[in-house]
Design a protein around this motif. Structure first.
Motif, PDB file in Angstrom:
ATOM      1  N   VAL A  42       0.854  -1.188   0.000  1.00 50.41           N
ATOM      2  CA  VAL A  42       0.000   0.000   0.000  1.00 50.41           C
ATOM      3  C   VAL A  42       0.891   1.239   0.000  1.00 50.41           C
ATOM      4  N   GLY A  43       0.536   2.219  -0.787  1.00 53.36           N
ATOM      5  CA  GLY A  43       1.255   3.483  -0.813  1.00 53.36           C
ATOM      6  C   GLY A  43       2.437   3.519  -1.767  1.00 53.36           C
ATOM      7  N   VAL A  44       2.731   2.416  -2.439  1.00 49.07           N
ATOM      8  CA  VAL A  44       3.842   2.392  -3.386  1.00 49.07           C
ATOM      9  C   VAL A  44       3.455   3.198  -4.620  1.00 49.07           C
ATOM     10  N   THR A  45       4.395   3.941  -5.152  1.00 49.08           N
ATOM     11  CA  THR A  45       4.155   4.725  -6.350  1.00 49.08           C
ATOM     12  C   THR A  45       3.784   3.792  -7.497  1.00 49.08           C
ATOM     13  N   PRO A  46       2.663   4.047  -8.155  1.00 51.49           N
ATOM     14  CA  PRO A  46       2.250   3.194  -9.282  1.00 51.49           C
ATOM     15  C   PRO A  46       3.284   3.224 -10.411  1.00 51.49           C
ATOM     16  N   LEU A  47       3.267   2.187 -11.207  1.00 56.25           N
ATOM     17  CA  LEU A  47       4.158   2.110 -12.356  1.00 56.25           C
ATOM     18  C   LEU A  47       3.800   3.163 -13.387  1.00 56.25           C
ATOM     19  N   SER A  48       4.806   3.621 -14.105  1.00 57.79           N
ATOM     20  CA  SER A  48       4.543   4.477 -15.260  1.00 57.79           C
ATOM     21  C   SER A  48       4.059   3.574 -16.395  1.00 57.79           C
ATOM     22  N   TRP A  49       3.492   4.189 -17.415  1.00 54.46           N
ATOM     23  CA  TRP A  49       3.038   3.412 -18.560  1.00 54.46           C
ATOM     24  C   TRP A  49       4.216   2.670 -19.201  1.00 54.46           C
ATOM     25  N   SER A  50       5.361   3.327 -19.278  1.00 52.48           N
ATOM     26  CA  SER A  50       6.548   2.706 -19.857  1.00 52.48           C
ATOM     27  C   SER A  50       6.976   1.489 -19.033  1.00 52.48           C
ATOM     28  N   GLU A  51       6.989   1.627 -17.712  1.00 52.67           N
ATOM     29  CA  GLU A  51       7.370   0.503 -16.844  1.00 52.67           C
ATOM     30  C   GLU A  51       6.381  -0.650 -16.982  1.00 52.67           C
ATOM     31  N   LEU A  52       5.103  -0.333 -17.028  1.00 47.04           N
ATOM     32  CA  LEU A  52       4.079  -1.361 -17.198  1.00 47.04           C
ATOM     33  C   LEU A  52       4.246  -2.062 -18.542  1.00 47.04           C
ATOM     34  N   SER A  53       4.534  -1.300 -19.573  1.00 50.30           N
ATOM     35  CA  SER A  53       4.721  -1.877 -20.901  1.00 50.30           C
ATOM     36  C   SER A  53       5.881  -2.858 -20.918  1.00 50.30           C
ATOM     37  N   VAL A  54       6.979  -2.479 -20.298  1.00 53.30           N
ATOM     38  CA  VAL A  54       8.147  -3.362 -20.246  1.00 53.30           C
ATOM     39  C   VAL A  54       7.805  -4.636 -19.487  1.00 53.30           C
ATOM     40  N   LEU A  55       7.131  -4.513 -18.337  1.00 54.35           N
ATOM     41  CA  LEU A  55       6.722  -5.706 -17.579  1.00 54.35           C
ATOM     42  C   LEU A  55       5.852  -6.630 -18.424  1.00 54.35           C
ATOM     43  N   PHE A  56       4.888  -6.052 -19.106  1.00 51.74           N
ATOM     44  CA  PHE A  56       3.996  -6.836 -19.949  1.00 51.74           C
ATOM     45  C   PHE A  56       4.778  -7.562 -21.040  1.00 51.74           C
ATOM     46  N   LEU A  57       5.607  -6.809 -21.749  1.00 47.74           N
ATOM     47  CA  LEU A  57       6.344  -7.405 -22.855  1.00 47.74           C
ATOM     48  C   LEU A  57       7.279  -8.516 -22.372  1.00 47.74           C
TER      49      LEU A  57
END
Length: 159
Positions: A42-57
């Motif tokens: 809880v309270g962790v800074t959400p991922l940026s779109w770029s970070e999320l994209s890299v995780l997904f890929l």
């Protein structure tokens, strides 16, 4: 960015998922995202779109496919395409190789680097500092239109 907004962004990856998996298993994507959300303190800074994209890929796209997309992106050139066609291919590939253009300025510079020599030269003389990607595309399209008109006028004058 809120977790719910990020959840909506993950849903937009369903189309990307379908690009890589014929069966289009959106449930697997949703399970992965929900597990990821539960694992975040809880309270962790959400991922940026770029970070999320890299995780997904990294999770859903085979390394050989990522390498092929990287190669296509790095070799993409404007030659033989209109600026609009080049932009569409550029953005389509950039979506799959976000780690290569993580900032707007890097994306703009890579777009300009792929333009034909004449447009690249014209765009390099134009200051792109502080402009958005869409503005760079618009300027490129205008340069392309002027070059096309000049060519048509020269051809019309020839006997």
């Amino acid at each position: 960015m809120s977790q719910s907004l990020m959840s909506l962004q993950v849903i937009s990856y369903h189309h990307l998922w379908a690009d890589y998996h014929d069966s289009g298993e959106p449930e697997r994507l949703e399970r992965w995202w929900k597990a990821y959300e539960r694992s975040m303190p809880v309270g962790v800074t959400p991922l940026s779109w770029s970070e999320l994209s890299v995780l997904f890929l990294e999770k859903f796209v085979a390394p050989t496919r990522r390498e092929e997309l990287r190669r296509q992106f790095e070799q993409l050139r404007h030659d033989g395409l209109s600026v609009t066609q080049y932009e569409m291919r550029f953005l389509g590939l950039a979506h799959h190789v976000v780690w290569l253009v993580p900032t707007d300025m890097e994306m703009i510079m890579r777009f300009i680097d792929g333009l034909t020599y004449q447009l690249h030269f014209a765009m390099s003389r134009k200051s792109v500092s502080g402009v958005q990607f869409d503005e760079v595309v618009d300027i490129s399209q205008r340069f392309e239109m002027v070059r096309s008109q000049e060519r048509e006028e020269r051809e019309a004058k020839m006997p």
